[in-house]
Design a protein around this motif. Structure first.
Motif, mmCIF file in Angstrom:
data_model
loop_
_atom_site.group_PDB
_atom_site.id
_atom_site.type_symbol
_atom_site.label_atom_id
_atom_site.label_comp_id
_atom_site.label_asym_id
_atom_site.label_seq_id
_atom_site.Cartn_x
_atom_site.Cartn_y
_atom_site.Cartn_z
ATOM 1 N N GLY A 1 24.924 38.780 87.435
ATOM 2 C CA GLY A 1 23.606 39.386 87.547
ATOM 3 C C GLY A 1 23.286 40.266 86.356
ATOM 4 O O GLY A 1 22.164 40.239 85.826
ATOM 5 N N VAL B 1 20.245 39.836 83.428
ATOM 6 C CA VAL B 1 19.301 40.874 83.009
ATOM 7 C C VAL B 1 19.283 40.990 81.488
ATOM 8 O O VAL B 1 18.216 41.065 80.855
ATOM 9 C CB VAL B 1 19.639 42.227 83.662
ATOM 10 N N LEU C 1 12.335 46.514 82.178
ATOM 11 C CA LEU C 1 13.481 46.126 82.987
ATOM 12 C C LEU C 1 14.594 47.164 82.934
ATOM 13 O O LEU C 1 14.776 47.848 81.937
ATOM 14 C CB LEU C 1 14.028 44.783 82.503
ATOM 15 N N PHE D 1 14.900 51.655 88.336
ATOM 16 C CA PHE D 1 14.671 51.410 89.758
ATOM 17 C C PHE D 1 13.225 51.030 90.035
ATOM 18 O O PHE D 1 12.885 50.564 91.116
ATOM 19 C CB PHE D 1 15.048 52.654 90.573
ATOM 20 N N LEU E 1 5.851 40.967 88.704
ATOM 21 C CA LEU E 1 7.261 41.081 89.095
ATOM 22 C C LEU E 1 7.658 39.805 89.828
ATOM 23 O O LEU E 1 6.834 39.201 90.524
ATOM 24 C CB LEU E 1 7.498 42.290 89.997
ATOM 25 N N TYR F 1 10.762 37.564 92.182
ATOM 26 C CA TYR F 1 11.917 37.604 93.086
ATOM 27 C C TYR F 1 12.578 36.231 93.036
ATOM 28 O O TYR F 1 11.945 35.206 93.342
ATOM 29 C CB TYR F 1 11.461 37.931 94.507
ATOM 30 N N ALA G 1 15.862 34.157 94.372
ATOM 31 C CA ALA G 1 16.926 34.188 95.381
ATOM 32 C C ALA G 1 17.722 32.891 95.341
ATOM 33 O O ALA G 1 17.156 31.797 95.249
ATOM 34 C CB ALA G 1 16.332 34.388 96.773
ATOM 35 N N GLY H 1 9.317 43.749 85.734
ATOM 36 C CA GLY H 1 10.424 43.948 86.658
ATOM 37 C C GLY H 1 10.633 42.735 87.535
ATOM 38 O O GLY H 1 9.908 41.744 87.456
ATOM 39 N N GLY H 2 11.631 42.840 88.403
ATOM 40 C CA GLY H 2 11.918 41.749 89.314
ATOM 41 C C GLY H 2 13.207 42.008 90.063
ATOM 42 O O GLY H 2 13.829 43.069 89.933
ATOM 43 N N GLU H 3 13.608 41.030 90.846
ATOM 44 C CA GLU H 3 14.825 41.141 91.651
ATOM 45 C C GLU H 3 15.519 39.793 91.680
ATOM 46 O O GLU H 3 14.883 38.749 91.898
ATOM 47 C CB GLU H 3 14.479 41.580 93.076
ATOM 48 N N THR H 4 16.830 39.814 91.430
ATOM 49 C CA THR H 4 17.655 38.623 91.593
ATOM 50 C C THR H 4 18.561 38.845 92.789
ATOM 51 O O THR H 4 19.363 39.783 92.795
ATOM 52 C CB THR H 4 18.494 38.365 90.335
ATOM 53 N N ALA H 5 18.425 38.006 93.802
ATOM 54 C CA ALA H 5 19.206 38.142 95.030
ATOM 55 C C ALA H 5 20.185 36.976 95.127
ATOM 56 O O ALA H 5 19.776 35.821 95.189
ATOM 57 C CB ALA H 5 18.285 38.170 96.240
#
Length: 345
Positions: free
Chosen positions: A18, A22, A41, A44, A106, A108, A110, A139-143
């Motif tokens: 992860g 990034v 990036l 929080f 942003l 996401y 997964a 921004g974003g989120e890697t799950a």
């Protein structure tokens, strides 16, 4: 008995991967930077300064969407380069229909087990979509969720925020007699792919087989990304009077155009005003689809509709921005969409 220590990595989550992702995507995100971006990036949260972006009395507009089962074609073919563009387009094309300028985005992502190369390719596509729309990927989120997804599978969601000056929202002033201008789509875009995949399966063709209606393989042709209309529409709204915009997504022309028409008004559309792109002719033939089903499922070659009292001025601005424009009908008394003529291949 002493228990053997177990790590997060042994449970299927690789934090190092992860972190590597990034670092890999930072350059892609950096190239989307625009006025208003304060921090990108790594934190929080991400910061954006509306005043620096040029707004005096802004109203924020937000949209979220995904890519749908078009992702399955990307996963099956290993071609992850353009679904990120789809993700951005599905969100920002909706934002601009409210009269808003997209500002930041942003994502996401997964998956069950993170493939850094595949994920980076997807995010680089997201950055490309943001660059085409003039918004920043901040921004974003890697799950990484072992056991939730089959090997190689992933899902995407996107979140876009835009702004407009107070009082400049759309739709506004839609009146009987306003002209409907349709903007050409770049294929199927990102709706109806559960049906697309079913029809391709019925045809007996695979994703690597030559496409019978266009150059390239079936997978390549059907992964053509959703067209981004943002910059051309913002330029047109600055050049002339636009009363409404309708993004033609799931539900087709039949369901999406009425969303921007006031109570008591509908639309007459001439189906012979444009030529049905070959992909829709092939899908219609292979799926034995009725015309009404085609118009309610797919965009049928029209990805965006403008409602305007100044079709000449709007057409000139749109064509100068690179759009292919068709005059497809008018706003009329009586609710609902009424079709005349037939789609022509």
């Amino acid at each position: 008995m002493t228990k053997k220590p177990i790590t997060y990595a042994e449970a299927g989550v690789d934090i190092d991967a992860g972190n590597a992702l990034v670092e890999r995507i930072k350059p892609a995100a950096a190239r989307t930077s625009r006025s208003g971006v304060m921090a990108g990036l790594g934190g929080f949260g991400a910061l954006f300064d509306l005043k620096d972006a040029g707004f005096k009395d802004p109203v924020l507009v937000a949209a979220t969407d995904g890519v749908g089962t078009k992702l399955k074609i990307a996963i099956d073919t290993g071609n992850h380069a353009t679904v990120g563009i789809d993700l951005v387009a599905m969100c920002v094309n909706d934002l601009v229909c409210q009269g808003a300028e997209p500002l930041f985005f942003l994502d996401y992502f997964a998956t069950g087990a993170l493939d850094v190369d595949a994920a980076a390719t997807v995010v680089e596509g997201i950055a490309e979509g943001c660059a085409r729309a003039g918004c920043a990927l901040i921004g974003g989120e890697t799950a990484e969720m072992p056991g939730m997804y089959a090997a190689g599978d992933y899902d995407l969601a996107g979140f876009a925020v835009g702004a407009m000056e107070r009082g400049e929202h759309l739709p506004v002033g839609v009146s009987e007699g306003d002209v409907l201008l349709g903007l050409a789509s770049d294929g199927v875009h990102s709706n109806g792919y559960s049906l697309v995949r079913k029809i391709v399966e019925r045809s007996g063709l695979g994703w690597d087989d030559p496409c019978p209606f266009a150059q390239g393989t079936m997978g390549q042709v059907l992964l053509a990304p959703t067209r981004l209309y943002v910059k051309s529409l913002l330029a047109t709204m600055s050049a002339t009077e636009i009363h409404a915009l309708a993004h033609i997504t799931g539900g087709g022309l039949t369901e999406n155009l009425p969303r921007v028409l006031p109570e008591g008004l509908g639309a007459d559309i001439d189906l012979s005003a444009w030529t049905l792109p070959p992909v829709f002719g092939w899908l219609s033939d292979q799926g034995a689809m009725a015309e009404a089903e085609l118009l309610k499922t797919f965009n049928a070659g029209i990805g965006m509709i403008l409602v305007t009292p100044d079709p000449e001025g709007a057409r000139a601005a749109l064509e100068a921005a690179g759009e292919t424009v068709f005059e497809i009908g008018r706003v009329t008394a009586g609710e609902g969409v009424r079709y005349a003529g037939s789609l022509k291949a």
